[in-house]
Design a protein around this motif. Structure first.
Motif, PDB file in Angstrom:
ATOM      1  N   ASP A  48       0.848  -1.195   0.000  1.00 33.69           N
ATOM      2  CA  ASP A  48       0.000   0.000   0.000  1.00 33.69           C
ATOM      3  C   ASP A  48       0.886   1.249   0.000  1.00 33.69           C
ATOM      4  O   ASP A  48       1.772   1.409   0.846  1.00 33.69           O
ATOM      5  CB  ASP A  48      -0.899  -0.020   1.235  1.00 33.69           C
ATOM      6  CG  ASP A  48      -1.820   1.206   1.283  1.00 33.69           C
ATOM      7  OD1 ASP A  48      -2.021   1.818   0.215  1.00 33.69           O
ATOM      8  OD2 ASP A  48      -2.300   1.536   2.374  1.00 33.69           O
ATOM      9  N   THR A  49       0.666   2.136  -0.945  1.00 36.11           N
ATOM     10  CA  THR A  49       1.473   3.357  -1.071  1.00 36.11           C
ATOM     11  C   THR A  49       0.716   4.601  -0.620  1.00 36.11           C
ATOM     12  O   THR A  49       1.067   5.712  -0.994  1.00 36.11           O
ATOM     13  CB  THR A  49       1.919   3.548  -2.528  1.00 36.11           C
ATOM     14  OG1 THR A  49       0.750   3.606  -3.372  1.00 36.11           O
ATOM     15  CG2 THR A  49       2.810   2.403  -2.970  1.00 36.11           C
ATOM     16  N   SER A  50      -0.333   4.408   0.187  1.00 39.34           N
ATOM     17  CA  SER A  50      -1.127   5.559   0.629  1.00 39.34           C
ATOM     18  C   SER A  50      -0.392   6.412   1.652  1.00 39.34           C
ATOM     19  O   SER A  50      -0.784   7.531   1.947  1.00 39.34           O
ATOM     20  CB  SER A  50      -2.450   5.069   1.223  1.00 39.34           C
ATOM     21  OG  SER A  50      -2.211   4.246   2.359  1.00 39.34           O
ATOM     22  N   GLY A  51       0.676   5.867   2.225  1.00 39.66           N
ATOM     23  CA  GLY A  51       1.435   6.640   3.211  1.00 39.66           C
ATOM     24  C   GLY A  51       1.118   6.276   4.644  1.00 39.66           C
ATOM     25  O   GLY A  51       1.697   6.836   5.568  1.00 39.66           O
ATOM     26  N   ASN A  52       0.209   5.306   4.850  1.00 41.63           N
ATOM     27  CA  ASN A  52      -0.157   4.917   6.216  1.00 41.63           C
ATOM     28  C   ASN A  52       0.590   3.685   6.694  1.00 41.63           C
ATOM     29  O   ASN A  52       0.391   3.235   7.822  1.00 41.63           O
ATOM     30  CB  ASN A  52      -1.670   4.637   6.284  1.00 41.63           C
ATOM     31  CG  ASN A  52      -2.491   5.872   5.930  1.00 41.63           C
ATOM     32  OD1 ASN A  52      -2.100   6.986   6.296  1.00 41.63           O
ATOM     33  ND2 ASN A  52      -3.600   5.682   5.226  1.00 41.63           N
ATOM     34  N   ALA A  53       1.407   3.068   5.839  1.00 38.83           N
ATOM     35  CA  ALA A  53       2.110   1.851   6.215  1.00 38.83           C
ATOM     36  C   ALA A  53       3.221   2.172   7.213  1.00 38.83           C
ATOM     37  O   ALA A  53       4.023   3.076   6.985  1.00 38.83           O
ATOM     38  CB  ALA A  53       2.693   1.182   4.974  1.00 38.83           C
ATOM     39  N   PRO A  54       3.306   1.436   8.331  1.00 40.81           N
ATOM     40  CA  PRO A  54       4.354   1.709   9.320  1.00 40.81           C
ATOM     41  C   PRO A  54       5.715   1.188   8.847  1.00 40.81           C
ATOM     42  O   PRO A  54       5.799   0.227   8.073  1.00 40.81           O
ATOM     43  CB  PRO A  54       3.866   0.927  10.549  1.00 40.81           C
ATOM     44  CG  PRO A  54       3.053  -0.194   9.989  1.00 40.81           C
ATOM     45  CD  PRO A  54       2.390   0.343   8.753  1.00 40.81           C
ATOM     46  N   GLU A  55       6.755   1.821   9.322  1.00 36.59           N
ATOM     47  CA  GLU A  55       8.113   1.389   8.980  1.00 36.59           C
ATOM     48  C   GLU A  55       8.522   0.230   9.886  1.00 36.59           C
ATOM     49  O   GLU A  55       8.281   0.245  11.094  1.00 36.59           O
ATOM     50  CB  GLU A  55       9.091   2.550   9.140  1.00 36.59           C
ATOM     51  CG  GLU A  55      10.516   2.198   8.772  1.00 36.59           C
ATOM     52  CD  GLU A  55      11.438   3.403   8.827  1.00 36.59           C
ATOM     53  OE1 GLU A  55      12.661   3.222   8.627  1.00 36.59           O
ATOM     54  OE2 GLU A  55      10.939   4.528   9.057  1.00 36.59           O
ATOM     55  N   VAL A  56       9.138  -0.800   9.302  1.00 33.27           N
ATOM     56  CA  VAL A  56       9.580  -1.974  10.052  1.00 33.27           C
ATOM     57  C   VAL A  56      11.059  -2.205   9.765  1.00 33.27           C
ATOM     58  O   VAL A  56      11.669  -1.527   8.932  1.00 33.27           O
ATOM     59  CB  VAL A  56       8.745  -3.226   9.671  1.00 33.27           C
ATOM     60  CG1 VAL A  56       7.274  -3.025  10.011  1.00 33.27           C
ATOM     61  CG2 VAL A  56       8.915  -3.553   8.188  1.00 33.27           C
TER      62      VAL A  56
END
Length: 413
Positions: free
Chosen positions: A29-37
């Motif tokens: 998902d490239t919406s910008g809500n994905a957390p960094e891991v």
């Protein structure tokens, strides 16, 4: 999407140049809500510039090591650890492989591979012997018959859009243009629409290429027509070895300012830098462009052929420095490589350095007394540049004697 837009290596280089965010995540998902891991848990790498896109982190790239493509995770991991020393980089890669628990493996780059990759990602170099060209480049040719068909349809679309502002092209005429027979290039004429892979020929030719050339035979020099299809060979960067001793006046933290700017500052012993580049104009070798030198403190990551590129060794006279060298005997070493000892003016050079004789250049600088804020501090280090010029003259004379030229390096020293 164009091949250049989806190419992982090119996206990474463009993001680094623009300062765009590069985020390892567990979703496409490239919406910008994905957390960094962490890299061990990530499945995708999100790019925000020049386009917002998510690339699988295990995707192969155009960077090849030993004939195999290296995955995006290994490329990005090497970039994140570009400033650390080689042993720390290898330890971090081993730790990440343990965290991956066999689901994937981080590639550990060799010394020159890592240098070449980081230089290309930084934008300091436009070419790399390890990176294959993009499909569609002048060296790449057509990828398949489908690419040709796609190009035909794009031509018709471009012809239609080219009339923007002057009326729309008639649809029937656009269809006729789309049915035109396109002229083939040298790849399609000689090989058809499917390129032929001749990489196996290199392995068959290797035994013949490794033989010593016969000066009286049919060489490129005797037959200039052979040179038309010869690609220019890139001159390798010469290497300077520093002493890893804590008593050395020149370490990785202060050698660049000394050799490039001609001013001595005390070394920072907390520095973890493992490799540096300095540039210097060697007018008697190449008067058109500066030469780039690689500075390292040890040959632990050297391949045998790297020793032919070593042009100078800075020493404090301690014999343990040469333990892992190609020539561990100092007398033998300095027959092949220029030696330099740097000390303070007024101090006697060590007995070992004096024993090396004329093969090691002894250079003395003024003692460092402060930064100029203390009354009586030595701020006029104008004689440092004179010493630096003396060191570079010694290196340049040695390089010319060993066979360094404008477009070539010696095959042995």
């Amino acid at each position: 999407m164009a091949a250049t837009e989806a190419d992982p290596l090119l996206l990474l280089r463009q993001s680094i140049a623009s300062g765009g965010a590069i985020i390892p995540t567990t979703t496409a998902d490239t919406s910008g809500n994905a957390p960094e891991v962490s890299l061990s848990n990530a499945t995708h790498l999100h790019f925000t510039h020049p386009t917002r896109i998510a690339i699988p982190i295990d995707a192969p790239t155009r960077f090849e090591s030993n004939g195999s493509p290296v995955d995006l995770r290994s490329i990005y991991f090497a970039w994140l650890n570009r400033e650390v020393a080689i042993p720390e980089y290898n330890d971090s890669a081993t730790k990440l492989n343990d965290e991956l628990a066999g689901s994937s493996t981080v590639h550990k780059f060799a010394f020159v591979e890592r240098l070449d990759l980081i230089t290309w990602l930084e934008g300091a170099s436009e070419e790399s012997e390890y990176i294959k060209p993009l499909t569609g480049d002048k060296d790449g040719g057509q990828a398949s018959g489908a690419a040709t068909a796609t190009a035909t349809s794009k031509t018709a679309l471009a012809s239609s859009s080219a009339r923007a502002g002057r009326g729309t092209l008639d649809p029937r005429l656009a269809q006729i243009y789309g049915g035109e027979r396109r002229m083939g290039d040298r790849n399609t004429v000689l090989r058809g629409v499917k390129p032929t892979d001749f990489s196996h020929v290199r392995k068959l030719a290797q035994p013949f290429m490794s033989r010593k050339p016969n000066p009286t035979g049919t060489s490129v020099a005797m037959n200039p027509a052979l040179a038309l299809n010869q690609k220019p060979v890139r001159r390798p960067d010469p290497i300077i070895l520093l002493s890893p001793s804590a008593s050395s006046l020149l370490r990785m933290s202060n050698v660049k300012s000394f050799l490039e700017n001609g001013r001595y500052m005390p070394p920072d012993h907390n520095s973890t830098t493992s490799m540096l580049h300095v540039s210097r104009m060697m007018k008697d070798i190449d008067a058109s462009r500066p030469m780039r030198f690689i500075l390292v403190e040890g040959p632990e990551q050297f391949k045998p052929e790297y020793w032919n590129r070593v042009v100078a060794v800075f020493t404090t006279g301690q014999a343990w420095q040469f333990k892992n060298y190609r020539w561990s005997n100092p007398t033998e070493l300095f027959r092949h490589v220029a030696g330099v000892y740097l000390g303070f003016r007024g101090d006697q050079p060590p007995e070992a350095v004096r024993g090396f004789g004329h093969r090691v250049k002894t250079c003395l600088i003024d003692k460092y007394r402060g930064d100029g804020n203390t009354p009586g501090a030595d701020t006029g280090r104008w004689r440092d540049r004179e010493v630096v010029e003396e060191i570079w003259r010694e290196i340049e004379q040695s390089m010319r004697a060993k066979g360094w030229r404008k477009d070539a390096a010696p095959s042995s020293i």
